[in-house]
Design a protein around this motif. Structure first.
Motif, mmCIF file in Angstrom:
data_model
loop_
_atom_site.group_PDB
_atom_site.id
_atom_site.type_symbol
_atom_site.label_atom_id
_atom_site.label_comp_id
_atom_site.label_asym_id
_atom_site.label_seq_id
_atom_site.Cartn_x
_atom_site.Cartn_y
_atom_site.Cartn_z
ATOM 1 N N LEU A 1 0.907 -1.022 -0.008
ATOM 2 C CA LEU A 1 -0.054 -0.008 -0.109
ATOM 3 C C LEU A 1 0.780 1.352 -0.065
ATOM 4 C CD1 LEU A 1 -2.829 0.968 0.023
ATOM 5 C CD2 LEU A 1 -2.824 0.932 2.435
ATOM 6 N N ARG A 2 1.889 1.333 0.738
ATOM 7 C CA ARG A 2 2.597 2.662 0.859
ATOM 8 C C ARG A 2 3.057 3.093 -0.505
ATOM 9 N NH1 ARG A 2 5.595 5.478 4.910
ATOM 10 N NH2 ARG A 2 4.769 4.214 6.421
ATOM 11 N N THR A 3 4.162 1.924 -0.934
ATOM 12 C CA THR A 3 4.633 1.914 -2.557
ATOM 13 C C THR A 3 3.709 2.601 -3.434
ATOM 14 O OG1 THR A 3 6.293 0.407 -1.969
ATOM 15 C CG2 THR A 3 5.933 0.851 -4.295
ATOM 16 N N MET A 4 2.310 1.914 -3.526
ATOM 17 C CA MET A 4 1.521 2.143 -4.538
ATOM 18 C C MET A 4 0.810 3.515 -4.229
ATOM 19 S SD MET A 4 -0.594 -1.437 -4.944
ATOM 20 C CE MET A 4 -1.130 -0.924 -6.633
ATOM 21 N N THR A 5 0.668 3.814 -3.014
ATOM 22 C CA THR A 5 0.272 5.168 -2.636
ATOM 23 C C THR A 5 1.271 6.359 -3.071
ATOM 24 O OG1 THR A 5 -0.976 4.727 -0.640
ATOM 25 C CG2 THR A 5 -0.437 6.885 -0.823
ATOM 26 N N LEU A 6 2.371 6.158 -2.783
ATOM 27 C CA LEU A 6 3.518 7.064 -3.142
ATOM 28 C C LEU A 6 3.942 7.269 -4.577
ATOM 29 C CD1 LEU A 6 6.309 6.219 -0.484
ATOM 30 C CD2 LEU A 6 4.923 8.453 -0.608
ATOM 31 N N ALA A 7 3.572 6.318 -5.336
ATOM 32 C CA ALA A 7 3.710 6.255 -6.851
ATOM 33 C C ALA A 7 2.452 6.668 -7.451
ATOM 34 C CB ALA A 7 3.783 4.671 -7.350
ATOM 35 N N ARG B 1 0.468 21.199 2.670
ATOM 36 C CA ARG B 1 1.938 20.577 2.227
ATOM 37 C C ARG B 1 2.978 21.568 3.053
ATOM 38 N NH1 ARG B 1 -0.528 21.375 -3.700
ATOM 39 N NH2 ARG B 1 -0.815 19.005 -4.115
ATOM 40 N N GLN B 2 2.571 22.352 3.868
ATOM 41 C CA GLN B 2 3.605 23.219 4.785
ATOM 42 C C GLN B 2 3.617 22.698 6.129
ATOM 43 O OE1 GLN B 2 2.724 27.308 4.367
ATOM 44 N NE2 GLN B 2 1.747 27.139 2.288
ATOM 45 N N THR B 3 2.928 21.491 6.261
ATOM 46 C CA THR B 3 2.768 20.968 7.778
ATOM 47 C C THR B 3 3.769 19.720 8.296
ATOM 48 O OG1 THR B 3 1.136 19.505 7.154
ATOM 49 C CG2 THR B 3 0.294 21.609 7.752
ATOM 50 N N LEU C 1 2.548 12.869 2.638
ATOM 51 C CA LEU C 1 1.707 12.728 1.684
ATOM 52 C C LEU C 1 0.767 13.590 1.849
ATOM 53 C CD1 LEU C 1 1.347 11.096 -1.194
ATOM 54 C CD2 LEU C 1 -0.419 9.884 0.258
ATOM 55 N N VAL C 2 0.314 14.466 0.751
ATOM 56 C CA VAL C 2 -0.878 15.446 0.609
ATOM 57 C C VAL C 2 -1.594 15.158 -0.488
ATOM 58 C CG1 VAL C 2 -1.972 17.738 0.590
ATOM 59 C CG2 VAL C 2 0.342 16.988 2.315
ATOM 60 N N ARG C 3 -2.716 15.008 -0.620
ATOM 61 C CA ARG C 3 -3.656 14.623 -1.755
ATOM 62 C C ARG C 3 -5.079 14.852 -1.560
ATOM 63 N NH1 ARG C 3 -1.325 9.278 -3.876
ATOM 64 N NH2 ARG C 3 0.428 10.643 -4.527
ATOM 65 N N MET C 4 -5.886 15.028 -2.522
ATOM 66 C CA MET C 4 -7.365 15.229 -2.585
ATOM 67 C C MET C 4 -8.139 13.849 -2.494
ATOM 68 S SD MET C 4 -9.742 16.981 -5.089
ATOM 69 C CE MET C 4 -10.163 15.607 -5.969
ATOM 70 N N THR D 1 -12.696 17.354 -0.015
ATOM 71 C CA THR D 1 -11.787 17.027 1.126
ATOM 72 C C THR D 1 -10.348 16.657 0.604
ATOM 73 O OG1 THR D 1 -13.666 16.160 2.134
ATOM 74 C CG2 THR D 1 -11.609 15.334 3.072
ATOM 75 N N CYS D 2 -9.414 16.874 1.310
ATOM 76 C CA CYS D 2 -8.036 16.479 1.171
ATOM 77 C C CYS D 2 -7.580 16.006 2.383
ATOM 78 C CB CYS D 2 -7.248 17.749 1.036
ATOM 79 S SG CYS D 2 -7.715 18.742 -0.554
ATOM 80 N N PHE D 3 -6.566 15.025 2.172
ATOM 81 C CA PHE D 3 -5.879 14.508 3.219
ATOM 82 C C PHE D 3 -4.504 14.320 3.506
ATOM 83 C CE2 PHE D 3 -5.917 11.251 0.078
ATOM 84 C CZ PHE D 3 -4.551 10.633 0.252
ATOM 85 N N ALA D 4 -4.021 14.424 4.750
ATOM 86 C CA ALA D 4 -2.326 14.583 4.768
ATOM 87 C C ALA D 4 -1.861 13.163 5.625
ATOM 88 C CB ALA D 4 -1.875 15.745 5.299
ATOM 89 N N LEU D 5 -0.880 12.507 5.587
ATOM 90 C CA LEU D 5 -0.437 11.460 6.293
ATOM 91 C C LEU D 5 0.884 11.804 6.999
ATOM 92 C CD1 LEU D 5 -1.100 8.466 3.888
ATOM 93 C CD2 LEU D 5 -2.590 9.458 5.501
ATOM 94 N N TYR D 6 1.025 11.547 8.361
ATOM 95 C CA TYR D 6 2.279 12.030 9.250
ATOM 96 C C TYR D 6 2.864 10.839 9.488
ATOM 97 C CZ TYR D 6 -0.051 16.401 8.507
ATOM 98 O OH TYR D 6 -0.681 17.540 8.194
#
Length: 265
Positions: A190-196, A220-222, A226-229, A235-240
């Motif tokens: 999942l991580r590889t597919m998400t980043l690609a 993107r400044q936080t 990963l930041v994406r819609m 809605t947009c999401f960010a992973l930390y």
């Protein structure tokens, strides 16, 4: 009975082609947040739906609500009085209605078991509903109803959802897609597919609601990795990497925006 309708996000959403039936051929990575709408059900003489919560006012037709349709599509014994606490914004790319329907399917499964053709019944309600019944990370193909298991190495990752409080209907966003096939999902976990991956609906959504760009720029400044819609927006999401980074990011966002902090399931 009680059940959470887990918020759905699309970690990646590739639109491959327009189909002759008017739908689109998709490849998407479904993931779910450990929070969302809340449903409760008690025995009653007949089926009844009551909607509460911050976004309950957006659902003004209880008989046309997908929760009522989900109940009607499944044998569930005597009547159920269902209360839906609508915490997720409507028309937001979070599969809110589909998640609510998925929660009904899980409740019926606990109480009575599901019929063998439950997947087909779920798909009739909406393309995201089968994935929302399972509410675990998977690959969706076709219109999103053809599900494929995936190695989920993102479970427990802190996630922040942000919506500028602007509803965005799915149809116009898909209509604005430029028709260019930018390639399939790539990778095995999942991580590889998400980043690609990518969101092919981000550009047409931005054209309709430019405020999505403000949300993406702020996230993107936080320090998110990963930041994406999600979905068709807004809605947009960010992973930390940590809960502390996620919560600090949330504290720095405008109060006017809707936010939800959680963990990926």
């Amino acid at each position: 009975m009680k059940e959470t309708a887990y918020a759905k996000i699309n970690l990646a959403l590739h639109v491959r082609r327009r189909r002759e039936d008017g739908y689109h051929e998709l490849e998407t990575l479904f993931a779910f947040v450990d929070a969302g709408d809340e449903l409760t059900a008690v025995a009653a003489e007949r089926d009844f739906l009551r909607v509460t919560g911050e976004f309950g006012g957006a659902l003004d037709d209880p008989f046309g609500n997908i929760v009522a349709k989900a109940l009607n599509s499944l044998p569930h014994g005597a009547g159920w009085a269902v209360t839906l606490e609508k915490n997720l914004p409507v028309a937001a790319g979070l599969g809110g209605g589909s998640a609510d329907a998925g929660a009904i399917f899980r409740m019926v499964a606990r109480a009575h078991g599901l019929p063998e053709d439950w997947h087909a019944r779920a798909a009739k309600l909406g393309a995201d509903v089968p994935a929302c019944v399972e509410s675990r990370a998977c690959i969706g193909r076709g219109t999103g109803t053809e599900l494929e298991a995936i190695d989920n190495d993102l479970a427990g990752v802190p996630v922040l959802l942000v919506n500028p409080r602007i509803p965005l209907a799915t149809g116009p966003v898909f209509k604005g897609w430029d028709g260019v096939d930018r390639g399939p999902l790539e990778g095995t976990d999942l991580r590889t597919m998400t980043l690609a991956g990518r969101s092919d609906l981000e550009a047409p959504a931005l054209a309709l609601v430019p405020e999505i760009g403000d949300v993406l720029d702020a996230l993107r400044q936080t320090g998110a990795w990963l930041v994406r819609m999600s979905g068709s927006g807004a809605t947009c999401f960010a992973l930390y990497d940590s809960v502390e980074a996620r919560d600090a990011a949330r504290d720095g966002l405008p109060d006017a925006w809707w936010t939800l902090a959680g963990l990926l399931r």
